[in-house]
Design an enzyme around this catalytic site. Structure first.
Site, PDB file in Angstrom:
ATOM      1  N   HIS A 157       4.569   1.878  -8.113  1.00  0.00           N
ATOM      2  CA  HIS A 157       3.641   0.741  -8.105  1.00  0.00           C
ATOM      3  C   HIS A 157       2.734   0.786  -9.345  1.00  0.00           C
ATOM      4  O   HIS A 157       2.484  -0.232  -9.977  1.00  0.00           O
ATOM      5  CB  HIS A 157       2.727   0.794  -6.868  1.00  0.00           C
ATOM      6  CG  HIS A 157       3.437   0.719  -5.559  1.00  0.00           C
ATOM      7  ND1 HIS A 157       3.506   1.783  -4.681  1.00  0.00           N
ATOM      8  CD2 HIS A 157       4.091  -0.304  -4.963  1.00  0.00           C
ATOM      9  CE1 HIS A 157       4.164   1.414  -3.609  1.00  0.00           C
ATOM     10  NE2 HIS A 157       4.543   0.169  -3.743  1.00  0.00           N
TER      11      HIS A 157
ATOM     12  N   GLN B  85      12.653  -2.466  -9.660  1.00  0.00           N
ATOM     13  CA  GLN B  85      14.112  -2.575  -9.499  1.00  0.00           C
ATOM     14  C   GLN B  85      14.619  -1.840  -8.253  1.00  0.00           C
ATOM     15  O   GLN B  85      15.693  -2.136  -7.735  1.00  0.00           O
ATOM     16  CB  GLN B  85      14.809  -2.019 -10.745  1.00  0.00           C
ATOM     17  CG  GLN B  85      16.314  -2.288 -10.748  1.00  0.00           C
ATOM     18  CD  GLN B  85      17.072  -1.344 -11.629  1.00  0.00           C
ATOM     19  OE1 GLN B  85      16.702  -1.155 -12.797  1.00  0.00           O
ATOM     20  NE2 GLN B  85      18.124  -0.721 -11.110  1.00  0.00           N
ATOM     21  N   LYS B  86      13.837  -0.888  -7.780  1.00  0.00           N
ATOM     22  CA  LYS B  86      14.212  -0.135  -6.576  1.00  0.00           C
ATOM     23  C   LYS B  86      14.619  -1.084  -5.444  1.00  0.00           C
ATOM     24  O   LYS B  86      15.557  -0.817  -4.705  1.00  0.00           O
ATOM     25  CB  LYS B  86      13.020   0.745  -6.187  1.00  0.00           C
ATOM     26  CG  LYS B  86      12.851   1.052  -4.749  1.00  0.00           C
ATOM     27  CD  LYS B  86      13.443   2.391  -4.433  1.00  0.00           C
ATOM     28  CE  LYS B  86      13.278   2.847  -3.024  1.00  0.00           C
ATOM     29  NZ  LYS B  86      12.939   1.877  -2.032  1.00  0.00           N
ATOM     30  N   ASP B  87      13.878  -2.216  -5.301  1.00  0.00           N
ATOM     31  CA  ASP B  87      14.232  -3.220  -4.282  1.00  0.00           C
ATOM     32  C   ASP B  87      14.989  -4.344  -4.975  1.00  0.00           C
ATOM     33  O   ASP B  87      14.502  -5.466  -5.110  1.00  0.00           O
ATOM     34  CB  ASP B  87      12.951  -3.743  -3.612  1.00  0.00           C
ATOM     35  CG  ASP B  87      12.254  -2.648  -2.838  1.00  0.00           C
ATOM     36  OD1 ASP B  87      12.867  -2.080  -1.936  1.00  0.00           O
ATOM     37  OD2 ASP B  87      11.097  -2.330  -3.169  1.00  0.00           O
TER      38      ASP B  87
ATOM     39  N   GLY C 233       0.821  -1.215   0.000  1.00  0.00           N
ATOM     40  CA  GLY C 233       0.000   0.000   0.000  1.00  0.00           C
ATOM     41  C   GLY C 233       0.849   1.257   0.000  1.00  0.00           C
ATOM     42  O   GLY C 233       2.035   1.218  -0.325  1.00  0.00           O
TER      43      GLY C 233
END
Ligand code: PAF
Length: 280
Positions: free
Chosen positions: A37, A150-152, A31
């Site tokens: 997202h 890709q951030k994580d 969320g």
């Protein structure tokens, strides 16, 4: 857009819809949605898949209770944004739907090296918690593709390994990091930054750019150290500034000029921990 809270209900609905619409594209979230997202939802939609998004703040992946309690929640806004982005189904389970037998997992996921470095080292137990929730979600939703940001970066590799370990047929689709105008990677945690912290936060992106522009073949230690000092001088408490093999995440002390690399940074701005990365 259909909303579900019960695992059994969404499973039945998906099974019926699958016959008409074919493949499921799944976007797992906690969320507090942002453009990052929504870009995953759009990508799944463009691939012509039935798009399922989950919203579940997974308590067991927070190694820091305070971080869990302060995790932002913007549910109503999330639902509106998902509808506009073309999401078909939202799964918003309560804790017992995900963990009907409690939080204890019968086994430890053998993630090996991946869990010993970077986020794995600084957030003990975090990836076990991620694996537990993602395995459960994959079982309920049974997607053809799972869309990840890709951030994580390390999480993407962990989920890919999880999928191999559990023999799921889902394939990971890793989508580019979406950034604010000043380069800050979009993240739900950015909502916790005050105005001064928010303007300072872009230094993380500047650090990644500094390393990307400065990297040469040979030893990397000096470059990493200068980057770390830059962040520290700006008021960050740095967990790591690292350069790793982009396929295995093995940390690199030297570069041959050919191997694909990823630069990874994790640092606190007061209470808020930010992570980012850049592929070379
Ligand atoms: O990246 C996240 O938001 C979470 O780690 C995930 C994949 C939804 C699992 O809780």
């Amino acid at each position: 857009m259909k909303l579900f809270k019960k695992a059994a209900d969404i499973r039945d609905f998906i099974a019926a819809r699958k016959k008409e619409r074919g493949k499921i594209g799944f976007v797992p979230t906690m969320g507090a949605l942002h453009e990052g997202h929504l870009s995953l939802v759009r990508q799944a939609r463009e691939a012509g898949e039935l798009v399922v998004c989950s919203i579940f703040v997974n308590p067991i992946q927070f190694n820091d209770q305070d971080d869990f309690e302060k995790y932002p929640s913007t549910l109503e806004q999330d639902i509106n944004q998902l509808e506009q982005a073309g999401c078909d189904i939202v799964f918003m389970p309560a804790i017992p739907e995900i963990y009907p037998n409690g939080y204890r997992h019968p086994h430890v996921y053998p993630l090996g090296y991946l869990e010993t470095v970077l986020e794995g080292k600084y957030r003990p137990g975090h990836f076990q918690g991620v694996c537990m929730v993602v395995e459960r979600l994959l079982t309920v939703i049974d997607p053809a593709h799972i869309y990840l940001g890709q951030k994580d970066f390390q999480q993407c590799l962990v989920i890919r390994e999880l999928i191999r370990l559990i023999g799921s047929k889902a394939e990971t689709v890793i989508c580019p990091t979406i950034r604010e105008k000043d380069g800050l990677a979009m993240s739900s945690r950015n909502l916790r930054l005050n105005i001064a912290e928010r303007s300072m936060a872009a230094r993380i992106y500047e650090t990644l750019e500094f390393i990307r522009a400065g990297i040469r073949t040979g030893y990397l230690q000096d470059l990493k150290e200068r980057a770390r000092q830059y962040l520290t001088a700006a008021g960050f408490r740095v967990d790591y500034v690292e350069i790793a093999d982009a396929d295995t995440l093995e940390l690199q002390e030297e570069w041959d000029g050919r191997k694909p690399l990823v630069i990874l940074v994790a640092a606190f701005l007061h209470e808020v921990r930010l992570i980012d990365n850049m592929l070379i």
